[in-house]
Design a protein around this motif. Structure first.
Motif, PDB file in Angstrom:
ATOM      1  N   SER A  96       0.842  -1.192   0.000  1.00 21.98           N
ATOM      2  CA  SER A  96       0.000   0.000   0.000  1.00 21.98           C
ATOM      3  C   SER A  96       0.881   1.247   0.000  1.00 21.98           C
ATOM      4  N   GLN A  97       0.403   2.291  -0.624  1.00 21.45           N
ATOM      5  CA  GLN A  97       1.115   3.564  -0.652  1.00 21.45           C
ATOM      6  C   GLN A  97       0.568   4.537   0.391  1.00 21.45           C
ATOM      7  N   ARG A  98      -0.488   4.160   1.063  1.00 22.20           N
ATOM      8  CA  ARG A  98      -1.115   5.024   2.070  1.00 22.20           C
ATOM      9  C   ARG A  98      -0.344   4.986   3.374  1.00 22.20           C
ATOM     10  N   THR A  99      -0.724   5.847   4.281  1.00 20.79           N
ATOM     11  CA  THR A  99      -0.152   5.813   5.626  1.00 20.79           C
ATOM     12  C   THR A  99      -1.212   5.261   6.571  1.00 20.79           C
ATOM     13  N   ILE A 100      -0.746   4.742   7.686  1.00 18.97           N
ATOM     14  CA  ILE A 100      -1.654   4.152   8.669  1.00 18.97           C
ATOM     15  C   ILE A 100      -1.361   4.790  10.028  1.00 18.97           C
ATOM     16  N   PRO A 101      -2.368   5.259  10.731  1.00 21.66           N
ATOM     17  CA  PRO A 101      -2.139   5.856  12.049  1.00 21.66           C
ATOM     18  C   PRO A 101      -1.662   4.804  13.054  1.00 21.66           C
ATOM     19  N   ILE A 102      -0.746   5.191  13.904  1.00 24.13           N
ATOM     20  CA  ILE A 102      -0.195   4.260  14.896  1.00 24.13           C
ATOM     21  C   ILE A 102      -1.275   3.741  15.835  1.00 24.13           C
ATOM     22  N   LYS A 103      -2.311   4.533  16.073  1.00 20.78           N
ATOM     23  CA  LYS A 103      -3.360   4.094  16.997  1.00 20.78           C
ATOM     24  C   LYS A 103      -4.185   2.937  16.429  1.00 20.78           C
ATOM     25  N   TRP A 104      -4.085   2.680  15.117  1.00 25.18           N
ATOM     26  CA  TRP A 104      -4.791   1.560  14.509  1.00 25.18           C
ATOM     27  C   TRP A 104      -4.001   0.258  14.616  1.00 25.18           C
ATOM     28  N   VAL A 105      -2.679   0.365  14.826  1.00 28.80           N
ATOM     29  CA  VAL A 105      -1.798  -0.791  14.709  1.00 28.80           C
ATOM     30  C   VAL A 105      -1.685  -1.560  16.018  1.00 28.80           C
ATOM     31  N   LYS A 106      -1.873  -2.878  15.927  1.00 27.72           N
ATOM     32  CA  LYS A 106      -1.718  -3.764  17.071  1.00 27.72           C
ATOM     33  C   LYS A 106      -0.328  -4.404  17.054  1.00 27.72           C
ATOM     34  N   SER A 107       0.128  -4.831  15.872  1.00 35.47           N
ATOM     35  CA  SER A 107       1.427  -5.485  15.760  1.00 35.47           C
ATOM     36  C   SER A 107       1.906  -5.412  14.315  1.00 35.47           C
ATOM     37  N   TYR A 108       3.116  -5.924  14.098  1.00 36.96           N
ATOM     38  CA  TYR A 108       3.629  -5.984  12.736  1.00 36.96           C
ATOM     39  C   TYR A 108       4.531  -7.195  12.601  1.00 36.96           C
ATOM     40  N   SER A 109       4.747  -7.603  11.352  1.00 37.14           N
ATOM     41  CA  SER A 109       5.698  -8.664  11.035  1.00 37.14           C
ATOM     42  C   SER A 109       6.357  -8.320   9.715  1.00 37.14           C
ATOM     43  N   ILE A 110       7.468  -8.984   9.455  1.00 38.73           N
ATOM     44  CA  ILE A 110       8.195  -8.732   8.219  1.00 38.73           C
ATOM     45  C   ILE A 110       8.190 -10.020   7.410  1.00 38.73           C
ATOM     46  N   GLN A 111       7.816  -9.907   6.148  1.00 40.88           N
ATOM     47  CA  GLN A 111       7.809 -11.071   5.274  1.00 40.88           C
ATOM     48  C   GLN A 111       8.871 -10.901   4.202  1.00 40.88           C
ATOM     49  N   GLY A 112       9.349 -12.008   3.687  1.00 42.28           N
ATOM     50  CA  GLY A 112      10.349 -11.994   2.631  1.00 42.28           C
ATOM     51  C   GLY A 112      10.688 -13.402   2.220  1.00 42.28           C
ATOM     52  N   PRO A 113      11.785 -13.557   1.486  1.00 40.00           N
ATOM     53  CA  PRO A 113      12.172 -14.888   1.021  1.00 40.00           C
ATOM     54  C   PRO A 113      12.398 -15.891   2.157  1.00 40.00           C
ATOM     55  N   PHE A 142       1.420  -4.890   8.767  1.00 37.31           N
ATOM     56  CA  PHE A 142       0.850  -4.362  10.001  1.00 37.31           C
ATOM     57  C   PHE A 142      -0.498  -5.028  10.234  1.00 37.31           C
ATOM     58  N   THR A 143      -0.750  -5.448  11.472  1.00 37.41           N
ATOM     59  CA  THR A 143      -2.044  -5.989  11.857  1.00 37.41           C
ATOM     60  C   THR A 143      -2.758  -4.925  12.671  1.00 37.41           C
ATOM     61  N   THR A 144      -3.950  -4.559  12.233  1.00 35.85           N
ATOM     62  CA  THR A 144      -4.691  -3.508  12.918  1.00 35.85           C
ATOM     63  C   THR A 144      -5.422  -4.091  14.125  1.00 35.85           C
ATOM     64  N   ILE A 195      -2.329  -5.215   6.565  1.00 34.15           N
ATOM     65  CA  ILE A 195      -2.036  -4.266   5.501  1.00 34.15           C
ATOM     66  C   ILE A 195      -0.537  -4.313   5.242  1.00 34.15           C
ATOM     67  N   CYS A 196      -0.161  -4.429   3.977  1.00 36.02           N
ATOM     68  CA  CYS A 196       1.241  -4.589   3.592  1.00 36.02           C
ATOM     69  C   CYS A 196       1.819  -3.255   3.138  1.00 36.02           C
ATOM     70  N   PHE A 197       3.063  -3.001   3.572  1.00 40.26           N
ATOM     71  CA  PHE A 197       3.760  -1.769   3.208  1.00 40.26           C
ATOM     72  C   PHE A 197       5.197  -2.081   2.813  1.00 40.26           C
ATOM     73  N   SER A 198       5.787  -1.173   2.062  1.00 46.78           N
ATOM     74  CA  SER A 198       7.186  -1.313   1.669  1.00 46.78           C
ATOM     75  C   SER A 198       8.083  -1.055   2.880  1.00 46.78           C
ATOM     76  N   PRO A 199       9.070  -1.928   3.128  1.00 47.00           N
ATOM     77  CA  PRO A 199       9.955  -1.719   4.280  1.00 47.00           C
ATOM     78  C   PRO A 199      10.915  -0.553   4.089  1.00 47.00           C
ATOM     79  N   THR A 200      11.058  -0.039   2.863  1.00 43.87           N
ATOM     80  CA  THR A 200      11.964   1.087   2.619  1.00 43.87           C
ATOM     81  C   THR A 200      11.278   2.438   2.768  1.00 43.87           C
ATOM     82  N   ASP A 201       9.975   2.442   2.938  1.00 40.43           N
ATOM     83  CA  ASP A 201       9.221   3.691   3.101  1.00 40.43           C
ATOM     84  C   ASP A 201       9.581   4.332   4.443  1.00 40.43           C
ATOM     85  N   PRO A 202      10.029   5.602   4.445  1.00 40.50           N
ATOM     86  CA  PRO A 202      10.408   6.257   5.703  1.00 40.50           C
ATOM     87  C   PRO A 202       9.279   6.314   6.726  1.00 40.50           C
TER      88      PRO A 202
END
Length: 108
Positions: free
Chosen positions: A36-53, A64-66, A72-79
């Motif tokens: 996703s290219q959108r932003t997500i407010p921190i108050k919505w986020v419960k946890s996160y994980s990183i996926q890859g090879p 991010f798990t709300t 919701i999936c985001f690019s790990p390089t996004d500031p």
């Protein structure tokens, strides 16, 4: 005569293959296909994980798990994503999202 011996062996082999196929857990079945290219407010986020090879996924992403259990999936390089991860790791994060708590006045 050969059919009497061969048929039970084939049935046994088929049963073993089916049993192994049922037990295989496919971790790639829950991979992000795009970010996703959108932003997500921190108050919505419960946890996160990183996926890859290393987790069996082609796309490297931060998932991010709300609080409503949506993923919701985001690019790990996004500031903005990196800042959100940093804020989630901070244990002193205020749950009221920046609002200072009121303190009771002591009467003298």
């Amino acid at each position: 005569m050969a059919l009497r011996v061969l048929l039970p062996l084939l049935l046994l082999a088929a049963a073993l293959l089916l049993h192994q196929a049922e037990g295989v857990d496919n971790p790639a079945s829950d991979c992000c296909l795009k970010t996703s290219q959108r932003t997500i407010p921190i108050k919505w986020v419960k946890s996160y994980s990183i996926q890859g090879p290393e987790s069996g996924c082609v796309l490297r992403a931060v998932v991010f798990t709300t609080k409503k259990n949506k993923k919701i999936c985001f690019s790990p390089t996004d500031p903005a994503v990196q800042k959100l991860i940093k804020d989630l790791k901070n244990p002193r994060r205020n749950t009221s999202q920046g609002k200072p708590k009121r303190q009771k006045r002591k009467q003298v």
